[in-house]
Design an enzyme around this catalytic site. Structure first.
Site, PDB file in Angstrom:
ATOM      1  N   ASP B  92     116.392  84.593  11.767  1.00  0.00           N
ATOM      2  CA  ASP B  92     115.427  85.564  11.261  1.00  0.00           C
ATOM      3  C   ASP B  92     114.586  86.054  12.436  1.00  0.00           C
ATOM      4  O   ASP B  92     114.739  85.598  13.573  1.00  0.00           O
ATOM      5  CB  ASP B  92     114.597  84.974  10.118  1.00  0.00           C
ATOM      6  N   ASP B 266     120.432  83.238   1.941  1.00  0.00           N
ATOM      7  CA  ASP B 266     119.959  81.972   2.521  1.00  0.00           C
ATOM      8  C   ASP B 266     118.819  81.494   1.647  1.00  0.00           C
ATOM      9  O   ASP B 266     118.132  82.301   1.000  1.00  0.00           O
ATOM     10  CB  ASP B 266     119.423  82.175   3.947  1.00  0.00           C
ATOM     11  N   CYS B 304     132.061  67.831  -9.505  1.00  0.00           N
ATOM     12  CA  CYS B 304     131.880  68.062  -8.070  1.00  0.00           C
ATOM     13  C   CYS B 304     132.740  67.098  -7.259  1.00  0.00           C
ATOM     14  O   CYS B 304     132.840  65.917  -7.590  1.00  0.00           O
ATOM     15  CB  CYS B 304     130.409  67.881  -7.713  1.00  0.00           C
ATOM     16  N   CYS B 306     132.203  66.527  -3.910  1.00  0.00           N
ATOM     17  CA  CYS B 306     131.522  66.191  -2.647  1.00  0.00           C
ATOM     18  C   CYS B 306     131.494  64.672  -2.479  1.00  0.00           C
ATOM     19  O   CYS B 306     131.721  63.911  -3.420  1.00  0.00           O
ATOM     20  CB  CYS B 306     130.107  66.768  -2.614  1.00  0.00           C
ATOM     21  N   CYS B 309     129.156  62.755  -4.920  1.00  0.00           N
ATOM     22  CA  CYS B 309     129.607  62.614  -6.309  1.00  0.00           C
ATOM     23  C   CYS B 309     130.861  61.748  -6.434  1.00  0.00           C
ATOM     24  O   CYS B 309     131.061  61.110  -7.465  1.00  0.00           O
ATOM     25  CB  CYS B 309     129.844  63.989  -6.920  1.00  0.00           C
ATOM     26  N   HIS B 335     125.039  67.103  -1.396  1.00  0.00           N
ATOM     27  CA  HIS B 335     125.580  67.563  -2.675  1.00  0.00           C
ATOM     28  C   HIS B 335     125.105  68.985  -2.983  1.00  0.00           C
ATOM     29  O   HIS B 335     125.900  69.833  -3.404  1.00  0.00           O
ATOM     30  CB  HIS B 335     125.175  66.645  -3.828  1.00  0.00           C
TER      31      HIS B 335
END
Lengths: 377, 377
Positions: B92, B266, B304, B306, B309, B335
């Site tokens: 930014d 974002d 999920c 990931c 999980c 996660h």
């Protein structure tokens, strides 16, 4: 099912290279166990811990009995499943931390009562309850409840305390539920008094326990006293059982203890230091907070092959620690535990080759050389 | 060398499926960029970020110019090497955070001066200096310096501010160092006023910039206003350039914005929420601190894949958050970022198939269904 046993594979002087067999797999010794206080090695995922080479971790009965509670951990499938650590786990008895963390503690022959430092609730820990809790947690190694006298106590008080711990050892042995791959360790006490250490070691040896710990030596008595106590104690312990020095210590403490016959260690130092920016290296400890690192593009320890050292610069680690970013403790804890595991692997190899003295000398020279000079020096 | 460009691969209504090409590789859009504030996505190692599927991260010019400093990052090889992130980075301009974090800030035609919130030192940020800093950081996408008016400003003040941002966009364009794979984005301002948004979008479009952002919409104006502004703004922007909605948002904000023609996002929400125990799931957000999870052996989100999980129970995550263990934020941040990346992948697939409306409907139904009932309910 595996029998719980320790195989001696090689010796070099008093030092031993061995393998501990447990219900959750083997542990090469001399071994260092990272401390997983509250069912987590702080700032590390279990796969990060495994990647350092660590095979066994320690859990704290005191913390776990208060939160989430031993019965709850059992209901959730035991500590291994709870924290996703498939390897062996050793739990302490809770006694040491009751005396250092809990409030309003009262100790007598039956055990100890105390108030939780978390919510003030009242709890009791007896030898039988300590063993039961560790059983509920499903610890591969259960430690007996003992009293750990503070440094400075006179001979008569330490003698009384040590004999109380012996009586508690017997109660723990009776309470311990025998099953393949699980073992109970007795703890040698006796402070800095040689006669008491010998008495404790002999009495415990007569009980033929699966393993033995040396306790009461991470409470400020100094390295020389620790080494002297080990020289008195280790020869009294059975040659075919593992020996664990509790709560020790710095890399040079560990090397000296291995040379005096110790097989297992635990200490919060690598993880706690990592959280404050201190890192262990082949050239001694360094503090990443120091401004000398702020433009240093070199790895933390050029000799280290951990993910931290192979990926990031000292400048970046310095930035993370200065900025109080969580990734700083994450990366330094990981490096430090890796450093300790590499240290143990080096000691194991040196014992196998019969070169431990030379190896220890080389390690000490590296530590004393001091950090690599700054780039622009 | 890659030209900086955005390829439109498919459309579905106003939504677009595309690919952004940068000096550090491609980014599939619609894309969500995790926020790496101070050269780290909080509580995540860069390999953890990559494993979630994230291809591009955001860095904050304000934080990095103060610590470790843009010239220092350049000396250390740029932001990619510094934080070990090989993929594209968007930075930014620093303007938004100067206005929200810095002290004693003064803004005029030339730029903004302020005192650091870290050490009180005085700094100046002009359009030219902001572009220079982002060049020193080696950002793949540089954002123009803009003024982000707070919600509630009247039309005339927002008009003046928007035109100042337009003049700054021209100065940034002149200052921007053209090179293959690097691009400068202009930022549409104008608050909640349709005429001002249109004027801003048209003026910026006439500048033929490599990309466009919609700014000033994460400051409390509400989802309905945000969507209305996007409906006014997006049709005014070039069809062949990427569009980035800054600082947004919740999963339903993102879906609605994609349906209105946005390609890039974002937000600190997945990482910030993770640090306080909140997790995003296919059935809406849940708070792991809640006692209902304390004996729940099921994964956080059964849908999920990931590492959090597939490895840990809700009970364990609850324990970590309650115990304030660092592993809690580590696992939940991971996660949550994974959840956001899976959300974006789902949106991309739906656009390709021309089924975005149905897909968005199904997502909303899941979120509104609420968490799976407790085990013993």
């Amino acid at each position: 099912m595996t029998d719980f046993r320790w195989d001696k594979l090689a010796t070099d002087g008093m030092s031993r290279r061995g393998r501990l067999h447990t219900a959750h797999g083997p542990v090469e010794t001399p071994a260092f166990m990272p401390v997983g206080t509250a069912a987590t090695v702080k700032a590390m995922a279990p796969w990060d811990v495994a990647q350092t080479g660590a095979q066994m971790v320690l859990g704290n009965t005191y913390h776990l009995m208060l939160r989430p509670g031993a019965e709850r951990v059992a209901k959730l499938g035991g500590l291994h499943r709870f924290m996703a650590w498939d390897g062996p786990i050793l739990t302490d008895s809770g006694g040491f931390q009751v005396m250092s963390l809990a409030q309003l503690r009262q100790l007598d022959e039956t055990g100890v009562t105390f108030k939780s430092h978390i919510d003030g609730s009242t709890h009791a820990l007896s030898p039988e309850r300590s063993v039961e809790i560790q059983d509920l947690l499903d610890a591969d190694v259960t430690m007996q409840l003992d009293e750990c006298p503070p440094a400075g106590w006179p001979h008569d008080k330490v003698a009384d305390s040590m004999r109380l711990s012996l009586r508690w050892a017997e109660r723990c042995q009776r309470a311990f539920r025998e099953r393949p791959g699980y073992g109970l360790f007795g703890i040698v006490q006796g402070g800095v008094y040689d006669d008491l250490r010998r008495e404790s070691a002999r009495e415990l040896s007569a009980m033929d326990l699966p393993g033995y710990a040396v306790g009461g030596l991470a409470v400020g008595e100094g390295q020389a006293e620790t080494f002297r106590v080990l020289e008195v104690t280790c020869p009294e312990l059975p040659a075919d059982k593992p020996r664990y020095l509790m709560g020790v210590g710095r890399p040079d403490d560990i090397v000296g203890a291995v040379m005096r016959g110790i097989d297992m260690f635990d200490c919060v130092l690598p993880t706690r230091s990592g959280r404050t920016g201190q890192a262990f290296t082949a050239r001694g400890p360094i503090n990443l907070k120091n401004a000398r690192h702020r433009e240093d593009t070199r790895p933390l320890d050029p000799n280290c092959d951990c993910a931290t050292c192979t990926t990031f610069s000292r400048a970046y680690l310095h930035h993370l620690i200065r900025s109080e970013e969580m990734l700083g403790p994450m990366l330094l804890s990981r490096h430090n535990v890796h450093y300790y595991q590499a240290l143990m692997a080096g000691l194991r190899g040196a014992i196998e080759r019969g070169e431990l003295t030379e190896h220890a000398q080389a390690l000490a020279e590296g530590w004393h050389a001091g950090d690599i000079p700054p780039i622009d020096a």
